[in-house]
Design an enzyme around this catalytic site. Structure first.
Site, PDB file in Angstrom:
ATOM      1  N   ARG A  76       0.806  -1.224   0.000  1.00  0.00           N
ATOM      2  CA  ARG A  76       0.000   0.000   0.000  1.00  0.00           C
ATOM      3  C   ARG A  76       0.843   1.280   0.000  1.00  0.00           C
ATOM      4  NH1 ARG A  76      -5.012  -0.648   4.318  1.00  0.00           N
ATOM      5  NH2 ARG A  76      -6.475  -1.679   2.917  1.00  0.00           N
ATOM      6  N   GLU A 159      -8.134   1.598  17.075  1.00  0.00           N
ATOM      7  CA  GLU A 159      -7.195   2.448  16.344  1.00  0.00           C
ATOM      8  C   GLU A 159      -6.582   3.544  17.212  1.00  0.00           C
ATOM      9  OE1 GLU A 159      -6.918   4.949  12.131  1.00  0.00           O
ATOM     10  OE2 GLU A 159      -8.833   4.141  12.796  1.00  0.00           O
ATOM     11  N   SER A 175      -7.050  -4.505  11.677  1.00  0.00           N
ATOM     12  CA  SER A 175      -7.495  -3.609  12.741  1.00  0.00           C
ATOM     13  C   SER A 175      -8.792  -4.103  13.380  1.00  0.00           C
ATOM     14  CB  SER A 175      -7.698  -2.203  12.179  1.00  0.00           C
ATOM     15  OG  SER A 175      -8.661  -2.220  11.143  1.00  0.00           O
ATOM     16  N   LEU A 176      -9.650  -4.736  12.594  1.00  0.00           N
ATOM     17  CA  LEU A 176     -10.917  -5.242  13.135  1.00  0.00           C
ATOM     18  C   LEU A 176     -10.660  -6.378  14.119  1.00  0.00           C
ATOM     19  CD1 LEU A 176     -12.967  -5.299   9.806  1.00  0.00           C
ATOM     20  CD2 LEU A 176     -12.799  -3.466  11.492  1.00  0.00           C
TER      21      LEU A 176
END
Length: 306
Positions: A76, A159, A175-176
């Protein structure tokens, strides 16, 4: 890419209470937000590139081919910098899905299709204009494996924290899982003990009124966001980071609103931490220090007192 209420307030609150903040310089930028002037920016999912969609500039050149061996499927941060460079150079960037998805776009990617159609774009026959956008903060409040911060009585998850789970970058959707795991650990760890931390006093006349949470953005919020994008964004350097810190301090001196003060604290922590890390690693890229440096291969820890 985030809704207006996700604006660094939690990290700033903890920092103003004296909590240790970790890795504040590491921010992830999603490479392909749809560049149609919406805020928050809708995303053209990475699955489109997985299907074989190509990134091109206005001359039709696949610019990622010369940047990374995996071209559009590079990590990314590399794709984000490639797109950013094309946009900055005035060549623009588009995600061309016309050959790989084409007529099946509406059925296979209905959400992205809907965003595009709202903007007057038919992605089945037209390339989608894209630009990198702020997406995720790998830094935040330092916690241990049970979600405990450096302050007695304060736990944190999600976060707002920096657990170290993501390193200098982040894999999609981790992140979840992180939020679910650490929330469960916190629930087990709290055990009913919630002592109150000692808060730093706010200046006389400070207000909890949250004008900066209003829509549309106030003038000072617009100034802050534009400055952070320009100087603490995809590509950073010492000159821009010093300018950012100076701007934030100038805004802080005039600010009387506690919620906005928490946002400013988070912005300052990001900028100062990025200025201190004189290398490039993961989501943090310095054009004046473009290579990773072994001596910096570690986490960073700071407080507002420093």
């Amino acid at each position: 890419t985030n809704p207006s209420e996700a604006r660094g307030g939690g990290c700033g609150m903890a920092a103003n209470a004296g909590a240790v903040i970790a890795d504040a310089e590491f921010v992830q930028f999603h490479p392909t937000s749809i560049n149609v002037g919406r805020d928050p920016a809708p995303l053209a999912t990475e699955a489109l590139r997985g299907e074989g969609a190509h990134l091109v500039n206005k001359a039709g050149e696949r610019f990622m081919l010369k940047i990374h061996k995996d071209a559009e499927l590079a990590p990314r941060d590399i794709v984000a910098r490639g797109i950013f460079a094309e946009v900055q150079a005035g060549r623009g960037a588009w995600l061309d899905c016309t050959k790989t998805v084409g007529a099946h776009f509406a059925s296979e990617f209905p959400t992205v299709y809907g965003y595009c159609r709202e903007a007057g774009i038919d992605p089945s026959v037209e390339p989608i204009p894209v630009v990198p956008a702020v997406h995720y903060h790998m830094g935040g409040i330092l916690t241990d494996a049970d979600g405990r911060t450096s302050l007695d009585g304060l736990w944190a998850a999600g976060e707002v924290t920096s657990t170290g789970a993501h390193g200098a970058n982040r894999l999609a959707s981790n992140s979840l899982l992180e939020a679910v795991v650490f929330a469960a650990r916190i629930a087990e760890n709290i055990a009913g003990l919630l002592p109150s931390p000692k808060l730093n006093p706010w200046p006389e006349g400070a207000s909890w009124k949250d004008d900066e949470g209003a829509e549309p953005d106030t003038a000072v919020m617009t100034k802050l966001r534009k400055m952070m994008s320009a100087d603490v964004g995809v590509i950073r350097n010492a000159e821009g980071l010093k300018r950012a810190v100076k701007t934030i301090v100038e805004i802080e001196r005039k600010n009387k609103q506690i919620p906005f003060g928490n946002m400013l604290a988070t912005a300052k922590l990001m900028a100062v931490s990025a200025l201190k890390r004189e290398e490039s690693r993961g989501g943090h890229y310095r054009s004046d220090f473009p290579e990773p440096v072994e001596a910096f291969r570690h986490r960073t820890f700071t407080t507002l007192a420093e």
